[in-house]
Design an enzyme around this catalytic site. Structure first.
Site, PDB file in Angstrom:
ATOM      1  N   ASP A   1      -6.767  -3.744   9.781  1.00 34.53           N
ATOM      2  CA  ASP A   1      -7.037  -3.467  10.416  1.00 34.53           C
ATOM      3  C   ASP A   1      -8.416  -1.868  10.442  1.00 34.53           C
ATOM      4  O   ASP A   1      -8.982  -1.339  11.548  1.00 34.53           O
ATOM      5  CB  ASP A   1      -6.251  -3.560  12.190  1.00 34.53           C
ATOM      6  CG  ASP A   1      -5.228  -2.218  11.917  1.00 34.53           C
ATOM      7  OD1 ASP A   1      -5.221  -2.058  10.482  1.00 34.53           O
ATOM      8  OD2 ASP A   1      -4.389  -2.496  12.717  1.00 34.53           O
ATOM      9  N   SER A   2      -8.223  -1.473   9.399  1.00 35.41           N
ATOM     10  CA  SER A   2      -8.324  -0.330   9.311  1.00 35.41           C
ATOM     11  C   SER A   2     -10.532  -0.437   9.118  1.00 35.41           C
ATOM     12  O   SER A   2     -10.494   0.937   9.539  1.00 35.41           O
ATOM     13  CB  SER A   2      -7.956   0.527   7.643  1.00 35.41           C
ATOM     14  OG  SER A   2      -8.090  -0.505   6.757  1.00 35.41           O
TER      15      SER A   2
ATOM     16  N   ASP B   1      -4.894  -8.402   8.384  1.00 37.27           N
ATOM     17  CA  ASP B   1      -4.234  -7.989   9.846  1.00 37.27           C
ATOM     18  C   ASP B   1      -3.912  -8.835  11.233  1.00 37.27           C
ATOM     19  O   ASP B   1      -5.413  -8.776  11.382  1.00 37.27           O
ATOM     20  CB  ASP B   1      -4.359  -6.050   9.777  1.00 37.27           C
ATOM     21  CG  ASP B   1      -3.651  -5.542   9.164  1.00 37.27           C
ATOM     22  OD1 ASP B   1      -2.086  -5.947   9.008  1.00 37.27           O
ATOM     23  OD2 ASP B   1      -4.717  -4.283   8.618  1.00 37.27           O
TER      24      ASP B   1
ATOM     25  N   LYS C   1      -1.189  -9.982   8.145  1.00 35.27           N
ATOM     26  CA  LYS C   1      -0.149  -8.433   7.771  1.00 35.27           C
ATOM     27  C   LYS C   1       0.081  -8.365   9.266  1.00 35.27           C
ATOM     28  O   LYS C   1      -0.896  -8.141  10.187  1.00 35.27           O
ATOM     29  CB  LYS C   1      -0.718  -7.980   6.879  1.00 35.27           C
ATOM     30  CG  LYS C   1       0.521  -6.470   6.847  1.00 35.27           C
ATOM     31  CD  LYS C   1      -0.105  -6.083   5.946  1.00 35.27           C
ATOM     32  CE  LYS C   1      -1.986  -4.825   6.076  1.00 35.27           C
ATOM     33  NZ  LYS C   1      -1.158  -3.933   7.592  1.00 35.27           N
TER      34      LYS C   1
ATOM     35  N   GLU D   1       3.609   2.002   3.081  1.00 34.25           N
ATOM     36  CA  GLU D   1       2.747   3.206   3.120  1.00 34.25           C
ATOM     37  C   GLU D   1       3.517   4.241   4.007  1.00 34.25           C
ATOM     38  O   GLU D   1       4.457   4.531   4.667  1.00 34.25           O
ATOM     39  CB  GLU D   1       1.836   2.946   4.484  1.00 34.25           C
ATOM     40  CG  GLU D   1       0.778   3.925   4.900  1.00 34.25           C
ATOM     41  CD  GLU D   1      -0.435   3.532   5.605  1.00 34.25           C
ATOM     42  OE1 GLU D   1      -0.676   2.280   6.020  1.00 34.25           O
ATOM     43  OE2 GLU D   1      -1.686   3.969   6.179  1.00 34.25           O
TER      44      GLU D   1
ATOM     45  N   GLU E   1       2.773  -5.003  11.063  1.00 28.03           N
ATOM     46  CA  GLU E   1       3.260  -3.902  10.922  1.00 28.03           C
ATOM     47  C   GLU E   1       4.530  -3.886  11.376  1.00 28.03           C
ATOM     48  O   GLU E   1       4.749  -4.444  13.141  1.00 28.03           O
ATOM     49  CB  GLU E   1       2.051  -2.472  11.585  1.00 28.03           C
ATOM     50  CG  GLU E   1       1.484  -2.225  11.307  1.00 28.03           C
ATOM     51  CD  GLU E   1       0.739  -1.030  11.374  1.00 28.03           C
ATOM     52  OE1 GLU E   1       0.014  -0.572  12.642  1.00 28.03           O
ATOM     53  OE2 GLU E   1      -1.104  -0.469  11.170  1.00 28.03           O
TER      54      GLU E   1
HETATM   55  O1  KIV Z   1      -5.503  -1.364   7.511  1.00 26.06           O
HETATM   56  C1  KIV Z   1      -4.934  -1.202   6.592  1.00 26.06           C
HETATM   57  O2  KIV Z   1      -6.400  -1.353   5.416  1.00 26.06           O
HETATM   58  C2  KIV Z   1      -4.186  -1.344   5.843  1.00 26.06           C
HETATM   59  C3  KIV Z   1      -3.628  -0.901   4.257  1.00 26.06           C
HETATM   60  C4  KIV Z   1      -3.722   0.370   4.515  1.00 26.06           C
HETATM   61  C5  KIV Z   1      -2.327  -1.385   4.039  1.00 26.06           C
HETATM   62  O3  KIV Z   1      -3.118  -1.736   6.403  1.00 26.06           O
END
Ligand code: KIV
Length: 275
Positions: free
Chosen positions: A49-50, A88, A118, A187, A120
């Site tokens: 989600d970055s 994510d 994924k 992280e 969090e």
């Molecule tokens: O969103 C993302 O790119 C991430 C990585 C930094 C692990 O969660």
């Protein structure tokens, strides 16, 4: 059978089996072209989600939606054929209930064709992780610095640099691993703690600003390529694409202004007239 048919994608089970073995290589990607390149070298492609910050210029990942993740997850699947694509779950798509999480995860798996999601969080999401895994959703955990919690934690600072925080972060890792996650991203966690967690949990740990002792490493692609203007301390820039792109764009602009582009080889001449 074609050669294509013989290429099998890595699965969450393949990654889980790599605990303590050959290091797991992971990078982010959000589009088909970069996915094609990353796929040739990486075991996991993370559609993180970055993308909200990298592609859309947002200040945080909080505004990212499930539809944004699905669109880019689909593009990455089209561009890759070997790596495990992990998408994510964005903020707001899984926290309300286990059922909400399942509905969101099912959309991601069905609409992108990816192999895992994924999520969090540690202890607070462990029950949800178990619920999803029992229903056929491979889950990668994410502990330590969890950027979706920026509004409660206040800043993107490293975790566990004070020993009094260790027990909480270790509990998070243990809870997610015991709930059935196939791997865990750690992280921005103090190196000795990340090392200790990697030795303690039974599933592979994927470090980002964590420790070389993790079972694998992940970075945001644009950060390691030198495209992102500001990067955290844990990023190593393997090249500096930003300035190279700037030079190419400047050369193009100069040629357009000088009427030097397009040249004869870039335009279509008329067909030769038939006699
Ligand atoms: O969103 C993302 O790119 C991430 C990585 C930094 C692990 O969660």
């Amino acid at each position: 059978m074609s050669v294509q048919d013989e290429i099998r994608r890595l699965t969450a089970a393949d990654i889980q089996a790599r605990k303590g073995g050959e290091p797991i290589v992971c990078l982010t990607s959000y589009h088909a072209h970069t996915a094609r390149i990353v796929d040739q070298h990486c075991d996991i492609i993370l559609v993180g989600d970055s993308l909200g910050m990298v592609m859309h210029g947002l200040e945080t990942t909080v505004p990212v939606t499930l539809d944004m993740m699905i669109l880019q997850g689909h593009a990455v699947m089209r561009g890759s054929k070997r790596a495990l694509v992990t998408v994510d779950m964005p903020f707001g798509s899984y926290e309300a209930s286990k059922e909400q999480a399942f509905m969101s995860a099912a959309r991601v798996l069905k609409e992108t064709g990816c192999g895992a999601i994924k999520m969090e969080g540690g202890v607070r999401v462990a029950e949800t992780v178990r619920f999803l895994v029992e229903r056929g959703v491979p889950v990668m955990g994410h502990i330590g610095l969890t950027p979706q919690s920026i509004n409660t934690i206040g800043s993107f600072r490293a975790q566990g640099r004070d020993e009094s925080d260790w027990a909480r972060i270790e509990d998070d890792a243990r809870a997610v691993a015991e709930a059935g996650a196939f791997s865990i991203v750690i992280e921005a966690v103090a190196e000795p703690l990340a090392r200790k967690i990697s030795g303690a949990v039974k599933v592979p740990t994927i470090g980002i600003g964590a420790s070389v002792a993790c079972d694998g490493q992940v970075l945001v692609l644009e950060d390691m390529l030198g495209l992102s203007p500001r990067v955290p301390k844990f990023v190593k820039r393997y090249t500096t694409l930003g300035p190279s792109i700037g030079e190419a764009v400047a050369a193009y602009a100069a040629e357009v202004r000088a009427r030097a582009f397009p040249a004869a080889e870039h335009v279509y001449p008329m067909k030769a007239k038939k006699p």
